[in-house]
Design an enzyme around this catalytic site. Structure first.
Site, PDB file in Angstrom:
ATOM      1  N   HIS A 188      -5.477   5.194   6.958  1.00 26.73           N
ATOM      2  CA  HIS A 188      -6.296   3.990   7.084  1.00 26.73           C
ATOM      3  C   HIS A 188      -6.005   3.233   8.370  1.00 26.73           C
ATOM      4  O   HIS A 188      -6.914   2.780   9.044  1.00 26.73           O
ATOM      5  CB  HIS A 188      -6.006   3.112   5.866  1.00 26.73           C
ATOM      6  CG  HIS A 188      -6.861   1.891   5.756  1.00 26.73           C
ATOM      7  ND1 HIS A 188      -8.238   1.946   5.789  1.00 26.73           N
ATOM      8  CD2 HIS A 188      -6.542   0.584   5.590  1.00 26.73           C
ATOM      9  CE1 HIS A 188      -8.724   0.718   5.649  1.00 26.73           C
ATOM     10  NE2 HIS A 188      -7.721  -0.123   5.544  1.00 26.73           N
TER      11      HIS A 188
ATOM     12  N   ARG B 101       0.791  -1.228   0.000  1.00 22.85           N
ATOM     13  CA  ARG B 101       0.000   0.000   0.000  1.00 22.85           C
ATOM     14  C   ARG B 101       0.824   1.281   0.000  1.00 22.85           C
ATOM     15  O   ARG B 101       0.433   2.268  -0.613  1.00 22.85           O
ATOM     16  CB  ARG B 101      -0.933   0.008   1.209  1.00 22.85           C
ATOM     17  CG  ARG B 101      -2.032  -0.974   1.024  1.00 22.85           C
ATOM     18  CD  ARG B 101      -3.011  -0.954   2.142  1.00 22.85           C
ATOM     19  NE  ARG B 101      -4.026  -1.951   1.825  1.00 22.85           N
ATOM     20  CZ  ARG B 101      -4.941  -2.372   2.648  1.00 22.85           C
ATOM     21  NH1 ARG B 101      -5.004  -1.887   3.870  1.00 22.85           N
ATOM     22  NH2 ARG B 101      -5.808  -3.273   2.275  1.00 22.85           N
TER      23      ARG B 101
HETATM   24  C1  SIN Z   1      -9.539  -2.980   1.988  1.00 22.90           C
HETATM   25  O1  SIN Z   1     -10.551  -3.641   1.796  1.00 22.90           O
HETATM   26  O2  SIN Z   1      -8.886  -2.477   1.092  1.00 22.90           O
HETATM   27  C2  SIN Z   1      -9.114  -2.759   3.387  1.00 22.90           C
HETATM   28  C3  SIN Z   1      -8.751  -4.025   3.981  1.00 22.90           C
HETATM   29  C4  SIN Z   1      -7.725  -3.841   5.020  1.00 22.90           C
HETATM   30  O3  SIN Z   1      -7.233  -2.743   5.172  1.00 22.90           O
HETATM   31  O4  SIN Z   1      -7.369  -4.831   5.648  1.00 22.90           O
END
Ligand code: SIN
Length: 518
Positions: free
Chosen positions: A329, A272
């Site tokens: 996030h 990410r």
């Molecule tokens: C996502 O569905 O992209 C988030 C899942 C996560 O962050 O574990």
């Protein structure tokens, strides 16, 4: 004044898993800032990772976790949690319809970024968090009391042991809650940034409280920015799950040029931080980025929550592309705990995103966090079920009635400066500017006389300082911490966790000190 065997602050997956797994003769109280169904976990679209596939093995999941975490993880912790994952999923899936299955009743396994195998179980397509939470809520029995709209703001520490918390009700009334065991499960700090996938309530309260009480806090510089949040008119409007890229969507510019070609061998499913940094570099130049979903069949059926959110915000799925931007996030750092959830203060435990067990390292592998929450809840329940502590706490308390006028920042400005200076790309100059900016505001020790809003602000300020100071200290780039002035990993000097602990000096309003330990 109320007293319980186990007091849990927060109501996400880790908190509920713990509560329902505790012995029924234990008196358990959950207090939550808002409502149980507004917990961050409820929003989780991504699934839960476990090596369940025919060609998969926990060892592969272990390696993917370390690779995403840039080897900053605690390997024994990773091993234990990853090994436990298949059984945790089987237990949940045997008892109800939490997870999606094929026509033969086999669990459907999805792909997400940085996983080498299909190993993500989902519920309701993109409503895994909701499904797991509803199942756990259905398991709550009479020994568990839930108090909503109750804002915990201070840990009560007596003879170096946490014996309870102080909390405020919406009308400003202060309540003291005593307990043999106090568990922080308050989540991360997504609301420190203007772009975030997190619920409104997630602003680092538990971490701030633990820090102010003297607990060890670690790795606050490691923040995961999810690459794809729905982006409309300069604002983010919720997550577009990585599972969408797992199903074949790709990131493109307005004229359709793929942006992840040549950046990483996994392209759109790269870790990410790589995808977020790439998107961010385009947005900074004023180039809009989209997820091209035109190759995904039955998008609305596979992703009902995302479809409803997009359509509700004026983005027609039939157009085949969704405007996106990265946003905060997940916090990899947090309150330092061992595998059981014990912190550096007796009687105080942390689980869920507010804790740092070392599973995630410098960047969390997708779908490892609901897994961690389920694991932590179960593990801590085993410990507490056999604990013999009985405190019978009856301290008399006093309130200060003379609040001093506070000099506190505007929260929106705080968030925007965090994004600009302590966001996806950082450097010494910006971090120093932010440190100076943060130090101009009041720091308080005693919160009794202040409103929930003001205490919340003070907690956000504390968390912003912890992130900024840790980011300044770490003169390398690793996982969720990227420094343009130190763009490479520096294993010789930096394969170690960053511990921040409040020192006596800070009581005189001096700066937070950071100490680094291997
Ligand atoms: C996502 O569905 O992209 C988030 C899942 C996560 O962050 O574990």
């Amino acid at each position: 004044m109320t007293s319980t065997d186990v007091l849990i602050i927060g109501s996400g997956v880790a908190a509920l898993q713990l509560a329902v797994r505790l012995n029924k003769e234990l008196n358990v109280r959950i207090i939550t800032k808002s409502k149980v169904r507004t917990a961050n976990s409820y929003l989780a679209q991504g699934g839960i990772a476990a090596a369940l596939g025919a060609h998969d093995h926990p060892e592969k999941h272990f390696i993917d976790t370390l690779e995403a975490g840039r080897y900053h993880n605690h390997p024994e912790t990773v091993q234990e949690i990853i090994n436990a994952a298949p059984q945790l999923i089987k237990n949940l899936s045997n008892q109800n319809n939490v997870f999606d299955k094929d026509q033969n009743g086999e669990l459907l396994l999805g792909m997400e970024g940085a996983h080498s195998e299909k190993r993500i179980v989902h519920g309701g397509g993109d409503a895994t968090g909701k499904n797991v939470m509803e199942y756990l809520i259905s398991q709550i029995e009479d020994n568990i009391q839930i108090e909503e709209d109750t804002f915990a703001y201070e840990l009560i520490i007596k003879n170096n042991r946490c014996t309870g918390i102080k909390a405020k009700k919406l009308n400003g009334t202060i309540e003291y809650y005593y307990s043999n065991h106090v568990i922080l499960a308050t989540g991360g700090c997504g609301q420190l940034y203007p772009y975030t996938s997190n619920a409104q309530t997630v602003s680092g309260d538990g971490i701030a409280m633990a820090y102010l009480a003297g607990a060890e806090i670690v790795d606050m510089e490691f923040i995961q920015f999810h690459p794809t949040l729905l982006y409309i008119n300069g604002e983010t409007k919720g997550l577009i799950s990585e599972a969408v890229r797992g199903e074949g969507a790709i990131l493109v510019t307005e004229n359709g040029t793929p942006i992840m070609e040549g950046i990483h061998p996994l392209k759109d499913l790269a870790p990410r931080h790589i995808v977020s940094q790439t998107i961010y570099s385009y947005l900074k130049k004023g180039i809009k980025i989209y997820l091209d979903i035109s190759k995904i069949n039955d998008f609305a059926k596979r992703f009902p929550t995302i479809t409803a959110n997009c359509e509700g915000n004026g983005v027609a799925i039939s157009e085949g592309r969704i405007p996106v931007a990265p946003g905060c996030h997940f916090l990899m750092g947090g309150i330092k705990t061992d595998i059981i959830g014990r912190t550096s203060i007796d009687g105080l435990y942390a689980i869920g995103e507010s804790a740092c067990t070392g599973l995630h390292g410098a960047n969390r592998l997708a779908s490892n966090s609901l897994l961690e929450g389920l694991f932590q809840g179960e593990k801590l329940s085993e410990w507490l079920n056999t604990s013999k502590i009985e405190l019978n706490e009856t301290t008399i308390t006093y309130f200060s009635t003379n609040p001093k006028m506070l000099n506190l920042p505007d929260v929106q400005i705080l968030k925007e400066l965090m994004m600009e200076r302590v966001g996806i790309v950082r450097n010494e100059l910006d971090l120093k500017k932010q440190k100076e900016w943060l130090n101009q505001w009041d720091a308080l020790e005693s919160f009794d006389s202040y409103s929930i809003d003001d205490i919340n602000k003070m907690f956000m300020l504390t968390i912003a300082k912890l992130i900024t100071y840790s980011a300044l200290k770490r003169t390398e780039s690793r996982g969720g911490h990227y420094r343009s002035d130190y763009p490479y990993e520096d294993d010789n000097n930096w394969l170690k966790i960053s511990i921040i602990q409040k020192r006596e000096v800070e009581k005189k309003n001096e700066h937070i000190e950071t100490a680094l330990a291997t």
